[in-house]
Design a protein around this motif. Structure first.
Motif, PDB file in Angstrom:
ATOM      1  N   ASP A 489       0.832  -1.173  -0.183  1.00  0.00           N
ATOM      2  CA  ASP A 489       0.037   0.152  -0.200  1.00  0.00           C
ATOM      3  C   ASP A 489       0.869   1.278   0.130  1.00  0.00           C
ATOM      4  OD1 ASP A 489      -1.709   2.089   0.571  1.00  0.00           O
ATOM      5  OD2 ASP A 489      -2.899   1.230   2.153  1.00  0.00           O
ATOM      6  N   LYS A 490       1.251   1.785  -1.125  1.00  0.00           N
ATOM      7  CA  LYS A 490       1.936   3.018  -1.193  1.00  0.00           C
ATOM      8  C   LYS A 490       1.611   4.114  -0.529  1.00  0.00           C
ATOM      9  CE  LYS A 490       4.632   5.222  -4.654  1.00  0.00           C
ATOM     10  NZ  LYS A 490       4.944   5.522  -6.340  1.00  0.00           N
ATOM     11  N   GLU A 491       0.175   4.415  -0.334  1.00  0.00           N
ATOM     12  CA  GLU A 491      -0.469   5.460   0.229  1.00  0.00           C
ATOM     13  C   GLU A 491       0.117   5.601   1.603  1.00  0.00           C
ATOM     14  OE1 GLU A 491      -4.571   7.747   0.784  1.00  0.00           O
ATOM     15  OE2 GLU A 491      -4.736   5.853  -0.549  1.00  0.00           O
ATOM     16  N   PHE A 492      -0.386   4.199   2.139  1.00  0.00           N
ATOM     17  CA  PHE A 492       0.089   4.143   3.505  1.00  0.00           C
ATOM     18  C   PHE A 492       1.654   4.302   3.797  1.00  0.00           C
ATOM     19  CE2 PHE A 492       2.247   1.256   6.491  1.00  0.00           C
ATOM     20  CZ  PHE A 492       1.713   1.499   7.740  1.00  0.00           C
ATOM     21  N   LEU A 493       2.524   3.682   2.956  1.00  0.00           N
ATOM     22  CA  LEU A 493       3.734   3.923   3.239  1.00  0.00           C
ATOM     23  C   LEU A 493       4.384   5.446   3.123  1.00  0.00           C
ATOM     24  CD1 LEU A 493       6.522   2.536   3.388  1.00  0.00           C
ATOM     25  CD2 LEU A 493       6.673   2.922   0.826  1.00  0.00           C
ATOM     26  N   GLU A 494       3.655   5.894   2.028  1.00  0.00           N
ATOM     27  CA  GLU A 494       3.930   7.703   1.989  1.00  0.00           C
ATOM     28  C   GLU A 494       3.491   8.532   3.018  1.00  0.00           C
ATOM     29  OE1 GLU A 494       4.220  10.956  -1.440  1.00  0.00           O
ATOM     30  OE2 GLU A 494       2.684   9.076  -1.842  1.00  0.00           O
ATOM     31  N   LYS A 495       2.077   8.389   3.263  1.00  0.00           N
ATOM     32  CA  LYS A 495       1.411   9.397   4.352  1.00  0.00           C
ATOM     33  C   LYS A 495       1.736   9.091   5.913  1.00  0.00           C
ATOM     34  CE  LYS A 495      -1.634  10.772   0.730  1.00  0.00           C
ATOM     35  NZ  LYS A 495      -3.036  11.099   0.320  1.00  0.00           N
ATOM     36  N   ARG A 496       1.767   7.810   6.244  1.00  0.00           N
ATOM     37  CA  ARG A 496       1.685   7.270   7.479  1.00  0.00           C
ATOM     38  C   ARG A 496       3.110   6.661   7.855  1.00  0.00           C
ATOM     39  NH1 ARG A 496      -3.224   4.106  10.426  1.00  0.00           N
ATOM     40  NH2 ARG A 496      -2.850   4.493  12.364  1.00  0.00           N
ATOM     41  N   ALA A 497       3.635   5.707   7.093  1.00  0.00           N
ATOM     42  CA  ALA A 497       4.896   4.928   7.540  1.00  0.00           C
ATOM     43  C   ALA A 497       6.129   5.820   7.486  1.00  0.00           C
ATOM     44  CB  ALA A 497       5.013   3.727   6.849  1.00  0.00           C
ATOM     45  N   TYR A 498       6.347   6.453   6.279  1.00  0.00           N
ATOM     46  CA  TYR A 498       7.593   6.957   5.918  1.00  0.00           C
ATOM     47  C   TYR A 498       7.888   8.177   6.898  1.00  0.00           C
ATOM     48  CZ  TYR A 498      11.772   8.501   3.589  1.00  0.00           C
ATOM     49  OH  TYR A 498      13.147   8.656   3.249  1.00  0.00           O
ATOM     50  N   PRO A 499       6.892   9.195   7.182  1.00  0.00           N
ATOM     51  CA  PRO A 499       7.503  10.029   8.065  1.00  0.00           C
ATOM     52  C   PRO A 499       7.673   9.615   9.411  1.00  0.00           C
ATOM     53  CG  PRO A 499       5.436  10.670   6.913  1.00  0.00           C
ATOM     54  CD  PRO A 499       5.616   9.292   6.532  1.00  0.00           C
ATOM     55  N   LEU A 500       7.071   8.531   9.870  1.00  0.00           N
ATOM     56  CA  LEU A 500       7.539   7.985  11.335  1.00  0.00           C
ATOM     57  C   LEU A 500       8.910   7.236  11.118  1.00  0.00           C
ATOM     58  CD1 LEU A 500       4.240   6.643  12.224  1.00  0.00           C
ATOM     59  CD2 LEU A 500       5.070   8.563  13.376  1.00  0.00           C
ATOM     60  N   LEU A 501       9.126   6.475  10.236  1.00  0.00           N
ATOM     61  CA  LEU A 501      10.245   6.022  10.017  1.00  0.00           C
ATOM     62  C   LEU A 501      11.318   6.880   9.786  1.00  0.00           C
ATOM     63  CD1 LEU A 501       9.399   3.178   7.355  1.00  0.00           C
ATOM     64  CD2 LEU A 501      10.732   2.646   9.308  1.00  0.00           C
ATOM     65  N   GLU A 502      11.469   8.011   9.039  1.00  0.00           N
ATOM     66  CA  GLU A 502      12.331   9.087   8.878  1.00  0.00           C
ATOM     67  C   GLU A 502      12.576   9.702  10.195  1.00  0.00           C
ATOM     68  OE1 GLU A 502      12.518  12.463   5.081  1.00  0.00           O
ATOM     69  OE2 GLU A 502      10.660  12.525   6.718  1.00  0.00           O
ATOM     70  N   GLY A 503      11.500  10.064  11.123  1.00  0.00           N
ATOM     71  CA  GLY A 503      11.975  10.494  12.198  1.00  0.00           C
ATOM     72  C   GLY A 503      12.659   9.842  13.398  1.00  0.00           C
ATOM     73  N   CYS A 504      12.375   8.295  13.112  1.00  0.00           N
ATOM     74  CA  CYS A 504      13.180   7.432  13.774  1.00  0.00           C
ATOM     75  C   CYS A 504      14.643   7.249  13.392  1.00  0.00           C
ATOM     76  CB  CYS A 504      12.300   6.192  13.761  1.00  0.00           C
ATOM     77  SG  CYS A 504      13.372   4.668  14.483  1.00  0.00           S
ATOM     78  N   ALA A 505      14.825   7.303  12.128  1.00  0.00           N
ATOM     79  CA  ALA A 505      16.115   7.346  11.523  1.00  0.00           C
ATOM     80  C   ALA A 505      17.051   8.463  11.800  1.00  0.00           C
ATOM     81  CB  ALA A 505      16.186   6.983  10.119  1.00  0.00           C
ATOM     82  N   MET A 506      16.370   9.438  12.061  1.00  0.00           N
ATOM     83  CA  MET A 506      16.969  11.088  12.128  1.00  0.00           C
ATOM     84  C   MET A 506      17.771  10.750  13.548  1.00  0.00           C
ATOM     85  SD  MET A 506      14.353  13.460  10.468  1.00  0.00           S
ATOM     86  CE  MET A 506      15.002  14.967  11.214  1.00  0.00           C
ATOM     87  N   PHE A 507      16.783  10.114  14.666  1.00  0.00           N
ATOM     88  CA  PHE A 507      17.244  10.161  15.813  1.00  0.00           C
ATOM     89  C   PHE A 507      18.556   9.008  15.887  1.00  0.00           C
ATOM     90  CE2 PHE A 507      17.523   7.398  19.711  1.00  0.00           C
ATOM     91  CZ  PHE A 507      17.930   8.415  20.646  1.00  0.00           C
ATOM     92  N   LEU A 508      18.187   7.861  15.465  1.00  0.00           N
ATOM     93  CA  LEU A 508      19.318   6.812  15.196  1.00  0.00           C
ATOM     94  C   LEU A 508      20.711   7.345  14.533  1.00  0.00           C
ATOM     95  CD1 LEU A 508      17.298   3.725  14.298  1.00  0.00           C
ATOM     96  CD2 LEU A 508      17.896   4.398  16.522  1.00  0.00           C
ATOM     97  N   ILE A 509      20.625   8.006  13.443  1.00  0.00           N
ATOM     98  CA  ILE A 509      21.622   8.843  13.033  1.00  0.00           C
ATOM     99  C   ILE A 509      22.411   9.418  14.106  1.00  0.00           C
ATOM    100  CG2 ILE A 509      22.546  10.492  11.386  1.00  0.00           C
ATOM    101  CD1 ILE A 509      22.538   7.967  10.092  1.00  0.00           C
ATOM    102  N   ASP A 510      21.611  10.414  14.759  1.00  0.00           N
ATOM    103  CA  ASP A 510      22.293  11.220  15.779  1.00  0.00           C
ATOM    104  C   ASP A 510      22.827  10.447  16.911  1.00  0.00           C
ATOM    105  OD1 ASP A 510      21.878  13.315  14.184  1.00  0.00           O
ATOM    106  OD2 ASP A 510      20.400  14.374  15.365  1.00  0.00           O
ATOM    107  N   TRP A 511      22.236   9.206  17.194  1.00  0.00           N
ATOM    108  CA  TRP A 511      22.799   8.543  18.366  1.00  0.00           C
ATOM    109  C   TRP A 511      23.847   7.922  18.299  1.00  0.00           C
ATOM    110  CZ3 TRP A 511      21.847   8.414  23.648  1.00  0.00           C
ATOM    111  CH2 TRP A 511      21.946   7.112  24.199  1.00  0.00           C
TER     112      TRP A 511
END
Length: 815
Positions: A489-511
């Motif tokens: 479901d590309k719409e789920f990935l784009e609108k719901r999943a990816y923003p959360l994954l992106e924010g999580c990865a931003m923390f991990l990169i800084d951590w």
């Protein structure tokens, strides 16, 4: 094909046998909480005890928690972090563990019981015969029957999701014989009033602070308010109702009585203080009740069945032993009506596969009953709790337990039941952004090992081996990518999943910080709940070090998910993705210790508890995907060695995690040994000298009761029968089938990555037939069975049937 993109197809050719009953059976009323039968609609739950003279129906509502929204930041944490990191760099692990208290947050709030419906029957009810109590998984109903003299009494209970009520019908086969007194109570602060002869209401308030934090009994915070409304429908020309002390209702000489129960609270999301909530729980409960009153009991039940069975009937499992042995078992079950407790007790000798079927489907039943779109997540006890202070607050634990609750959703065709998990991740990201910024001076968002209805994102307290684990949000985020892999479901990935994954990865990169050699490291780091013996300390324990295997495994999983998601969404050229691509090869590899096992920590520390319950260092194999039998055979040998070293004992959730890990290792024998380990009866009411097992109502034990292993068992059975990868489009049929134990059987409706649904049948331990279909316009799959491999192009709307040699023998349009 329906709106969810899956279809009903005919069963494989050999499974023309009649479906077996799926019932949890009791021959007496419950004496303990874990003897009672759980029902629920995702939000409202009930425990049916089935007592004859004095029935108790325990109620829960998923939003009843102590507390108010919290502040999950600590401006002093960055200083403490610097101190801990310096101590870790100096390999002063004991001191680092002690200094880690500066990074602690606080406890979670506590899940609360709603209250009890009490039904007091006549004293003559004490002399009863022919008692039977059953929870039918096919209908999600509890039925009770018994005889008093020549009168047969029946009670039927269910929790309706469409009408959001708990419904009970009490009847007798002779008119005028239903009489009882009805009352409501609660352990919480509450009051009860009778509004008319057919209705009573209970209002109350949860504590504004968790009980242990009350100061001198004072509680100045206003907690979540709640209301329960009970309505009566009564049949019989002689029936009458009497109001007693404005607190109870007395029903006499009825033919039948229907109780309808609705409940609501003032909870308006994790960011709204209950004192500021505009929601009126009494009005909401009464509105729900009044809508249900317009329907008959039969109409309510029909709507309930249509809703529930639309989910439950998606997957069917049947397992069979050698024909003569199974015939003996089934005749004994049919003729003697063995209770479920008796079946658990006899499993070591008869290994009845129909009990495995029941336990598999019980996990799906519990998930449907405790997690629906719009509800809270299924917590440590699902939605069922009788205690003001339940074990571990019944709060969602993010270092295995909450994730395990949702392992069956995708492979076992219950995708909708994940919605509350995604809602929680979204709320945790809001609070976790503040925690990351203030506590760790990092971007993105973070959460730790335990949370609650207020989306607590800060660390726990008491001990660093529990508290100091900022990987909870990252593990949860793997479920977002998994959902896309199954649904596409590309719409789920784009609108719901990816923003959360992106924010999580931003923390991990800084951590991640520069570590020894060319590697990045996490510092501080713990392996959940597992200490080690600090080198050079004379045997002192520590839990804080750097770059535990689980940390790195989860980070690698998230980074790969972000890269793959970005490719799907055309976002591969962003700065974050570039940073992740640079960081990935700098993550430490999985290491193998001198004894041939997976190293749990970055150094080969001495383990003071080799049989520890957690299997954190094996995450990469399951539920992760960065270790596979096909690509990492040597690492998988070390995983197997690690499992042998850990041993077979442990809480229920540990047993089912081991079961799934053995399945990923394609080791059916050891996966089955874990089934034998779990199916052990836990005597209710007292302490036991072993961990794991099943209660009489099939709930899994830590002990005490924790629901996670019920879900883990279901997921692990699915893993034994079907495994899949998305990126490589591989489908493995019967990868860990215990052929000698279940030589014949079928499974229908399992889901695989790539938006594929699969039916499989086997006989004499060998694949007989597989049916595959997808709602994708077109996809190419590699089917695997043993050493056989077949490439197949699947077109949407078509069903493909393969024989045991993986030859496509029939293609037809989906109905």
């Amino acid at each position: 094909m329906d709106g969810d993109g899956w279809v009903w197809v005919r069963r494989p050719a050999d499974d023309d046998e009649e479906e077996r009953p799926l019932k949890v059976v009791f021959d007496s009323p419950a004496e303990h909480f874990t003897d009672a039968a759980p029902i629920g609609n995702g939000s409202l739950g009930a425990m049916v005890w089935g007592s004859v003279a004095s029935e108790k129906l325990q109620l829960n509502h998923d939003t009843l928690w102590t507390g108010v929204p919290g502040n999950y930041t600590d401006p002093n944490a960055p200083y403490a972090l610097a101190v801990v990191r310096k101590l870790v760099d100096g390999e002063k692990f004991v001191d680092a563990t002690e200094a880690a208290s500066g990074l602690f947050g606080g406890p979670t709030e506590v899940y609360q019981p709603l209250g009890d419906i009490n039904l007091e029957f006549d004293s003559s009810s004490l002399g009863y015969t022919s008692y039977k109590r059953e929870l039918d998984l096919r209908t999600a109903t509890v039925c009770i029957s018994y005889n008093i003299g020549e009168v047969q009494y029946s009670r039927e209970h269910f929790c309706s999701n469409p009408h959001q009520v708990f419904a009970t019908k009490i009847s007798a086969n002779k008119s005028g014989h239903v009489s009882f007194t009805l009352s409501l109570n609660s352990q919480l602060n509450h009051n009860v009033r009778i509004t008319n002869a057919n209705e009573m209401i209970m209002q109350g308030t949860c504590p504004g602070r968790r009980p242990a934090l009350h100061h001198n009994g004072a509680n100045d915070a206003i907690g979540i308010k709640f209301a329960t409304a009970v309505g009566l429908q009564i049949g019989g020309t002689s029936a009458k109702v009497t109001i007693i002390d404005d607190q109870k209702l007395r029903i006499d000489a009825a033919d039948w009585v229907v109780l309808l129960v609705a409940a609501a609270s003032s909870f308006d999301g994790p960011f709204v203080n209950p004192s500021e909530s505009k929601l009126n729980p009494e009005v909401a409960a009464l509105n729900t009740l009044n809508i249900s009153r317009n329907a008959t009991f039969s109409q309510l039940k029909a709507a309930h069945l249509e809703d529930y069975q639309g989910l439950f009937h998606r997957v069917t499992l049947q397992l069979s032993q050698a024909s003569m042995l199974e015939k003996d078992i089934l005749e004994e079950v049919d003729h003697d009506v063995k209770t479920t407790a008796e079946r658990i007790n006899s499993f070591r000798s008869d290994e009845d596969p129909s009990l495995v079927e029941l336990l598999f489907q019980y996990g799906r039943y519990l998930l449907i009953s405790s997690s629906r779109p719009g509800t809270q997540v299924s917590n440590l006890q699902g939605i069922w709790n009788q205690d003001f202070a339940p074990a571990w607050e019944a709060s969602p634990h993010l270092n295995i337990n909450l994730e395990m609750n949702y392992w069956p959703t995708l492979p076992c065709n219950l995708t909708e039941c994940q919605e509350p998990l995604f809602d929680l991740i979204g709320s945790l990201a809001v609070n976790g952004t503040k925690t990351a910024k203030v506590n760790y001076q990092a971007s993105g968002w973070v959460t730790h090992h335990v949370t609650d209805i207020w989306a607590k994102s800060s660390a726990y307290y008491v001990d660093a081996m529990y508290a100091l684990w900022p990987m909870g949000g990252a593990w949860l985020c793997t479920h977002l990518w998994e959902n896309y892999q199954y649904s596409l479901d590309k719409e789920f990935l784009e609108k719901r999943a990816y923003p959360l994954l992106e924010g999580c990865a931003m923390f991990l990169i800084d951590w991640l910080i520069k570590g020894p050699g060319d590697y990045l490291e996490t510092n501080p780091s713990t392996s959940p709940e597992h200490p080690f013996i600090a080198p050079g300390t004379g045997g002192h324990l520590a839990s804080v070090s750097y770059s535990t295997t689980m940390d790195i495994s989860i980070i690698r999983e998230v980074f790969l998910a972000v890269i793959s998601s970005a490719e799907v969404l055309g976002k591969s050229d962003t700065n974050l993705v570039e940073r992740i691509k640079k960081a990935l090869p700098m993550l430490p590899p999985v290491k193998i210790s001198k004894d041939g096992t997976i190293m749990e920590w970055a150094q080969d520390f001495e383990d003071p508890e080799v049989h520890h319950r957690h299997l954190s260092h094996l995450f990469g194999l399951y539920p992760g995907h960065t270790i596979t039998m096909q690509k990492n055979p040597e690492v998988c040998k070390a995983v197997a060695n690690s499992l042998h070293k850990r041993g077979e004992d442990g809480p229920g959730w540990s047993t089912t995690w081991k079961m799934a890990l053995w399945a990923r290792l394609l080791n059916s024998e050891n996966a089955y040994r874990m089934i034998l380990k779990l199916i052990t009866l836990v005597p209710p009411g007292g302490k036991v000298d072993f961990e794991g097992g099943l209660y009489t109502n099939l709930w899994t034990a830590h002990p005490p009761f924790q629901i996670d292993a019920n879900f883990g068992f279901t997921a692990a059975i699915a893993e034994m029968l079907l495994q899949s990868t998305h990126g490589d489009a591989d489908l493995y049929l019967l990868p860990a089938l215990p052929r000698e134990k279940w030589p014949k059987g079928y499974v229908k409706g399992l889901r695989a990555r790539g938006n594929v649904t699969v039916n499989i049948s086997w006989e004499k331990g060998e694949l007989q037939e597989a049916t595959v279909w997808s709602s994708n316009p077109k996809c190419t799959l590699r089917l695997h069975y043993g050493e056989q491999v077949a490439m197949v192009t699947v077109l949407g709307g078509n069903v493909y049937r393969f024989n045991g040699g993986l030859q496509c023998v029939e293609t037809y349009m989906a109905p």
